[in-house]
Design a protein around this motif. Structure first.
Motif, mmCIF file in Angstrom:
data_model
loop_
_atom_site.group_PDB
_atom_site.id
_atom_site.type_symbol
_atom_site.label_atom_id
_atom_site.label_comp_id
_atom_site.label_asym_id
_atom_site.label_seq_id
_atom_site.Cartn_x
_atom_site.Cartn_y
_atom_site.Cartn_z
ATOM 1 N N LEU A 1 0.840 -1.096 -0.192
ATOM 2 C CA LEU A 1 -0.231 -0.010 -0.058
ATOM 3 C C LEU A 1 1.073 1.174 -0.003
ATOM 4 N N GLU A 2 0.151 2.488 -0.482
ATOM 5 C CA GLU A 2 0.989 3.478 -0.753
ATOM 6 C C GLU A 2 1.461 4.311 0.614
ATOM 7 N N ASN A 3 0.686 4.080 1.550
ATOM 8 C CA ASN A 3 1.002 4.725 3.039
ATOM 9 C C ASN A 3 1.878 4.015 3.668
ATOM 10 N N ILE A 4 2.508 3.031 3.238
ATOM 11 C CA ILE A 4 3.429 2.208 4.070
ATOM 12 C C ILE A 4 4.721 2.900 4.202
ATOM 13 N N GLU A 5 5.376 2.802 5.566
ATOM 14 C CA GLU A 5 6.583 3.555 5.487
ATOM 15 C C GLU A 5 7.694 2.425 5.062
ATOM 16 N N VAL A 6 8.357 3.324 4.059
ATOM 17 C CA VAL A 6 9.298 2.470 3.334
ATOM 18 C C VAL A 6 10.679 2.604 3.907
ATOM 19 N N ASP A 7 11.443 1.599 4.374
ATOM 20 C CA ASP A 7 12.739 1.719 5.031
ATOM 21 C C ASP A 7 13.461 0.319 4.665
ATOM 22 N N GLU A 8 14.594 0.158 5.208
ATOM 23 C CA GLU A 8 15.414 -1.049 4.840
ATOM 24 C C GLU A 8 14.726 -2.230 5.579
ATOM 25 N N GLU A 9 14.301 -2.408 6.431
ATOM 26 C CA GLU A 9 13.324 -3.355 7.050
ATOM 27 C C GLU A 9 12.239 -3.920 6.075
ATOM 28 N N LEU A 10 11.537 -2.962 5.579
ATOM 29 C CA LEU A 10 10.304 -3.090 4.605
ATOM 30 C C LEU A 10 10.911 -3.818 3.344
ATOM 31 N N ILE A 11 11.876 -3.032 2.922
ATOM 32 C CA ILE A 11 12.453 -3.303 1.663
ATOM 33 C C ILE A 11 12.989 -5.033 1.655
ATOM 34 N N ASN A 12 13.484 -5.310 2.658
ATOM 35 C CA ASN A 12 14.083 -6.737 2.692
ATOM 36 C C ASN A 12 13.073 -7.621 2.943
ATOM 37 N N ALA A 13 11.971 -7.197 3.666
ATOM 38 C CA ALA A 13 10.751 -8.233 3.688
ATOM 39 C C ALA A 13 10.159 -8.522 2.234
ATOM 40 N N ALA B 1 9.310 -11.687 -2.654
ATOM 41 C CA ALA B 1 9.429 -11.535 -4.202
ATOM 42 C C ALA B 1 10.410 -12.983 -4.544
ATOM 43 N N LEU B 2 11.441 -12.953 -3.543
ATOM 44 C CA LEU B 2 12.161 -14.231 -3.790
ATOM 45 C C LEU B 2 11.534 -15.902 -3.574
ATOM 46 N N SER B 3 10.477 -15.571 -2.756
ATOM 47 C CA SER B 3 9.655 -16.796 -2.479
ATOM 48 C C SER B 3 8.822 -16.912 -3.649
ATOM 49 N N GLY B 4 8.659 -16.293 -4.661
ATOM 50 C CA GLY B 4 7.729 -16.519 -5.862
ATOM 51 C C GLY B 4 6.501 -15.766 -5.950
ATOM 52 N N TYR B 5 6.371 -14.640 -4.919
ATOM 53 C CA TYR B 5 5.165 -13.928 -5.080
ATOM 54 C C TYR B 5 5.535 -12.790 -5.892
ATOM 55 N N HIS B 6 4.336 -12.477 -6.772
ATOM 56 C CA HIS B 6 4.450 -11.132 -7.492
ATOM 57 C C HIS B 6 4.041 -9.896 -6.580
ATOM 58 N N ILE B 7 4.773 -8.816 -6.959
ATOM 59 C CA ILE B 7 4.505 -7.668 -5.925
ATOM 60 C C ILE B 7 4.146 -6.585 -6.852
ATOM 61 N N ALA B 8 3.052 -5.786 -6.229
ATOM 62 C CA ALA B 8 2.504 -4.591 -7.093
ATOM 63 C C ALA B 8 2.645 -3.587 -5.877
ATOM 64 N N LEU B 9 2.598 -2.351 -6.556
ATOM 65 C CA LEU B 9 2.902 -1.193 -5.607
ATOM 66 C C LEU B 9 1.433 -0.441 -6.063
ATOM 67 N N ASP B 10 0.832 -0.200 -4.788
ATOM 68 C CA ASP B 10 -0.515 0.558 -5.114
ATOM 69 C C ASP B 10 -0.482 1.892 -4.974
ATOM 70 N N ASP B 11 -1.501 2.645 -5.715
ATOM 71 C CA ASP B 11 -1.405 4.084 -5.539
ATOM 72 C C ASP B 11 -0.079 4.888 -5.775
ATOM 73 N N PHE B 12 0.573 4.475 -6.593
ATOM 74 C CA PHE B 12 1.911 4.626 -6.866
ATOM 75 C C PHE B 12 2.301 6.219 -7.342
ATOM 76 N N ILE C 1 4.445 -5.175 -10.900
ATOM 77 C CA ILE C 1 3.316 -4.258 -11.321
ATOM 78 C C ILE C 1 3.116 -2.973 -10.583
ATOM 79 N N ILE C 2 3.082 -1.843 -11.207
ATOM 80 C CA ILE C 2 2.931 -0.628 -10.613
ATOM 81 C C ILE C 2 1.460 -0.138 -10.718
ATOM 82 N N LYS C 3 0.725 0.104 -9.802
ATOM 83 C CA LYS C 3 -0.685 0.718 -9.942
ATOM 84 C C LYS C 3 -0.735 2.139 -9.651
ATOM 85 N N VAL C 4 -1.165 2.953 -10.791
ATOM 86 C CA VAL C 4 -1.242 4.319 -10.798
ATOM 87 C C VAL C 4 -2.767 4.801 -10.532
#
Length: 408
Positions: free
Chosen positions: A100-112, A117-128, A143-146
């Motif tokens: 979601l667009e309102n999630i705080e982005v930091d190193e911990e989140l990026i690593n998670a 993604a490495l486990s095979g899940y597709h990632i989309a960024l919402d309200d980008f 996927i990027i959602k605009v």
């Protein structure tokens, strides 16, 4: 959501996502825990309430296939869910995980997110909204959602230009009109989300095609309250394709009759004139539509929901079903509803409901469409059924509509 939360209070719906050929690519799953609040609408809850308990309920207890069929599901994730070690009850082949667009982005989140993604899940960024600090997430996303309503046309063009530098698919969300859809097509978006597909595009002085005029005339005859048994049989028999589809439908799981029906006359005798009129109307409506299959699917969902809750508005299930069926005929024919309804002998109450959403039947139709489009605050504030009742009717209607469309 607490561990002892009542799972029956979870409200669920979906919103279609299309590819460039109007095919349904996926559905975004939309969640709400009715116990948390009755004041906010679905867009808020679709992010905040996507917790382990809700997801487990949807995928394990409800059986999400009843809602999405064989399509992909987009599921919104909170920061806490992404950072937790809770097991995800589905594999990456069925879902796209939305950050979601309102999630705080930091190193911990990026690593998670990288771990997912490495486990095979597709990632989309919402309200980008593009920002250099988000590049690590962009590089992990498929996927990027605009949100096209949050940007001017020039800003939208600039975003597309910047994002084309990355190997991602672009999804335009909140597309509500044909003009917005065409602009996003021109800009090269890969996917489209919104209710543009069910909004009527009225084309003045554009005649209804001959084949659809004949079907409209047939609809008119079917709704004649004085039509006789033998007339209905004669109408159906004149069209071999209609006869075949009706017989196939009568023997399908959509109706669930306990034994085989071997002839049209047998079906007429067993089910009765009213039921045969309704099922024939359904088939004719499906043949009239030249839009995406999702339009007819949504029409069937509305019809079944209206049938199931009609009694709570003092209406018969049959009248509720027909009301839902006719609720998209203006979109199907690209003509104003009042112009179309003139040629169909519906009751004054049904005509009023379809043209201006007036009367008790108008309240019934509003309740159904508001739920399907995610305006759950309006449903909760109305005098109609509870959100729990509407959610149950919705999931059953989605499953029924899929079975029915596969038959006809």
């Amino acid at each position: 959501m607490s561990d002892d939360a009542d799972l029956s209070s979870i409200i669920i719906a979906r919103q279609p996502i299309f590819d460039r050929h109007y095919n349904t690519y996926a559905y975004e799953l939309l969640f709400r825990n009715h116990q948390t609040s009755q004041s906010a609408d679905l867009d808020y809850y679709s992010g905040d309430i996507a917790t382990t308990r809700v997801i487990n309920y949807s995928f394990l207890e409800l059986g999400i296939e009843r809602v999405i069929g064989n399509h992909l599901a987009f599921v919104n994730l909170t920061r806490n869910f992404i950072l937790s070690d809770d097991p995800i009850p589905f594999g990456g082949e069925r879902v796209v995980l939305e950050v979601l667009e309102n999630i705080e982005v930091d190193e911990e989140l990026i690593n998670a997110v990288k771990k997912l993604a490495l486990s095979g899940y597709h990632i989309a960024l919402d309200d980008f909204i593009f920002h250099e600090s988000l590049q690590p997430l962009i590089e992990l996303a498929s996927i990027i959602k605009v949100d096209i309503l949050s940007l001017s046309e020039s800003e939208l063009r600039h975003h597309v230009e910047r994002l084309r530098a990355f190997p991602v698919k672009l999804l335009a969300e909140k597309v509500e009109t044909k003009a917005e859809f065409e602009l996003c097509m021109e800009l090269g978006f890969d996917y489209f989300q919104g209710y543009f597909f069910c909004r009527p595009e009225i084309i003045k002085d554009n005649p209804i095609p001959d084949n659809k005029i004949k079907l409209l005339e047939l609809l008119g005859k079917l709704q004649d309250p004085d039509i006789e048994f033998k007339t209905i049989e004669a109408i159906i028999r004149q069209d071999s394709g209609l006869s075949l589809k009706l017989l196939r439908l009568l023997n399908s799981a959509a109706i669930g009759f306990p034994r085989q029906i071997n002839s049209l006359r047998e079906g007429l005798v067993i089910l009765g004139l009213k039921a045969i009129k309704t099922w024939t109307t359904l088939i004719v409506m499906s043949e009239m539509s030249s839009g995406p299959a999702e339009l007819i699917h949504m029409t069937l969902v509305r019809a079944k929901m209206a049938e199931k809750i009609a009694a709570q508005f003092g209406c018969s299930p049959d009248s509720g079903f027909l009301l839902g069926l006719f609720s998209t005929i203006d979109t199907i024919l690209s003509k104003p509803m009042d112009e179309i309804i003139k040629s169909i002998p519906l009751s004054n109450e049904s005509s009023l409901a379809l043209i201006s959403r007036g009367g008790i039947k108008g309240q019934l139709l509003n309740c159904v469409t508001d739920y399907c489009e995610g305006h759950w605050n309006k449903v909760a504030d109305s005098t109609g059924p509870s959100l729990e009742v509407m959610s149950s009717a919705y999931t059953e209607a989605c499953h029924w509509a899929t079975i029915t469309l596969d038959t006809i």
